[in-house]
Scaffold this motif. Structure first.
Motif, short mmCIF file in Angstrom:
data_model
loop_
_atom_site.label_atom_id
_atom_site.label_comp_id
_atom_site.label_asym_id
_atom_site.label_seq_id
_atom_site.Cartn_x
_atom_site.Cartn_y
_atom_site.Cartn_z
N CYS A 1 -55.49 -10.43 21.23
CA CYS A 1 -55.23 -11.82 20.90
C CYS A 1 -54.92 -11.95 19.41
N ASP A 2 -53.79 -12.58 19.11
CA ASP A 2 -53.45 -12.91 17.72
C ASP A 2 -53.86 -14.34 17.46
N LEU A 3 -54.52 -14.56 16.34
CA LEU A 3 -54.90 -15.91 15.93
C LEU A 3 -54.24 -16.21 14.60
N THR A 4 -53.67 -17.39 14.48
CA THR A 4 -52.97 -17.78 13.27
C THR A 4 -53.73 -18.91 12.60
N ASN A 5 -53.80 -18.87 11.28
CA ASN A 5 -54.55 -19.89 10.56
C ASN A 5 -53.72 -21.17 10.39
N GLU A 6 -54.37 -22.19 9.84
CA GLU A 6 -53.76 -23.50 9.75
C GLU A 6 -52.56 -23.55 8.81
N TYR A 7 -52.39 -22.59 7.95
CA TYR A 7 -51.26 -22.58 7.02
C TYR A 7 -50.13 -21.68 7.52
N PHE A 8 -50.34 -21.05 8.68
CA PHE A 8 -49.38 -20.12 9.27
C PHE A 8 -48.96 -19.03 8.29
N ASP A 9 -49.90 -18.64 7.42
CA ASP A 9 -49.60 -17.56 6.49
C ASP A 9 -50.42 -16.31 6.78
N ARG A 10 -51.22 -16.36 7.85
CA ARG A 10 -52.02 -15.18 8.19
C ARG A 10 -52.29 -15.12 9.68
N ASP A 11 -52.06 -13.94 10.23
CA ASP A 11 -52.41 -13.66 11.62
C ASP A 11 -53.54 -12.65 11.62
N ASP A 12 -54.52 -12.87 12.45
CA ASP A 12 -55.58 -11.89 12.67
C ASP A 12 -55.45 -11.42 14.11
N THR A 13 -55.41 -10.11 14.29
CA THR A 13 -55.32 -9.55 15.63
C THR A 13 -56.70 -9.07 16.06
N TYR A 14 -57.10 -9.53 17.23
CA TYR A 14 -58.36 -9.14 17.84
C TYR A 14 -58.06 -8.32 19.08
N VAL A 15 -58.94 -7.36 19.36
CA VAL A 15 -58.81 -6.54 20.57
C VAL A 15 -60.15 -6.57 21.31
N TYR B 1 -53.67 -21.54 16.34
CA TYR B 1 -52.69 -21.06 17.31
C TYR B 1 -53.12 -19.69 17.81
N TYR B 2 -52.89 -19.42 19.09
CA TYR B 2 -53.23 -18.11 19.65
C TYR B 2 -52.08 -17.55 20.47
N ARG C 1 -63.74 -23.07 14.79
CA ARG C 1 -62.41 -22.47 14.73
C ARG C 1 -62.22 -21.52 13.55
N THR C 2 -63.30 -21.24 12.82
CA THR C 2 -63.23 -20.22 11.78
C THR C 2 -63.68 -18.86 12.30
N GLU C 3 -64.28 -18.84 13.48
CA GLU C 3 -64.79 -17.61 14.08
C GLU C 3 -63.86 -17.16 15.21
N GLY C 4 -63.12 -16.09 14.96
CA GLY C 4 -62.12 -15.62 15.91
C GLY C 4 -62.65 -15.33 17.29
N ALA C 5 -63.75 -14.63 17.38
CA ALA C 5 -64.31 -14.27 18.69
C ALA C 5 -64.72 -15.52 19.47
N TRP D 1 -64.90 -8.92 21.65
CA TRP D 1 -63.70 -9.16 20.85
C TRP D 1 -64.00 -8.88 19.39
N ILE D 2 -63.22 -7.97 18.79
CA ILE D 2 -63.37 -7.66 17.37
C ILE D 2 -61.99 -7.55 16.73
N ARG D 3 -61.97 -7.71 15.42
CA ARG D 3 -60.69 -7.55 14.70
C ARG D 3 -60.19 -6.13 14.88
N ARG D 4 -58.89 -6.02 15.06
CA ARG D 4 -58.30 -4.69 15.22
C ARG D 4 -58.68 -3.78 14.06
N SER D 5 -58.72 -4.32 12.87
CA SER D 5 -59.05 -3.52 11.68
C SER D 5 -60.48 -3.00 11.71
N ASP D 6 -61.35 -3.60 12.54
CA ASP D 6 -62.74 -3.18 12.62
C ASP D 6 -63.01 -2.17 13.75
N VAL D 7 -61.98 -1.83 14.51
CA VAL D 7 -62.15 -0.85 15.59
C VAL D 7 -62.42 0.49 14.94
N PRO D 8 -63.51 1.15 15.32
CA PRO D 8 -63.83 2.45 14.70
C PRO D 8 -62.80 3.52 15.07
#
Length: 90
Positions: free
Chosen positions: A58-72, A4-5, A32-36, A78-85
């Motif tokens: 972009c928010d991506l949600t995994n198949e169990y709907f227990d984790r969202d990864d935010t990309y910017v 889901y996005y 579908r395991t690679e967010g970018a 496109w990189i994970r928000r947590s990886d932005v320097p």
């Protein structure tokens, strides 16, 4: 595996939020395991449908709907928000 996005940005300078499913039928041959890769496939599909915009997040949600990864969109990729320097704002 992402299923889901939620894509955010602007279209004609107006804020827009689009969401949808990421499945094998709509996105064949996409890892579908690679967010970018997922985001690029979503953007290509939207562009093919005539939906042009300036996408920034972009928010991506995994198949169990227990984790969202935010990309910017940062430095033209496109990189994970947590990886932005962190930058010096002084």
């Amino acid at each position: 595996m992402y299923v889901y996005y939620i894509l955010r940005g602007t279209v004609n300078k107006e804020p827009v939020e689009l969401e949808g499913d990421v499945d094998d039928e709509q996105f064949p041959n996409v890892d579908r395991t690679e967010g970018a890769d997922v985001i690029q496939a979503v953007l290509k599909k939207l562009a093919d449908e005539g939906e042009q915009g300036e996408w920034t997040e972009c928010d991506l949600t995994n198949e169990y709907f227990d984790r969202d990864d935010t990309y910017v969109f940062f430095n033209k990729k496109w990189i994970r928000r947590s990886d932005v320097p962190l930058t010096n704002t002084r």
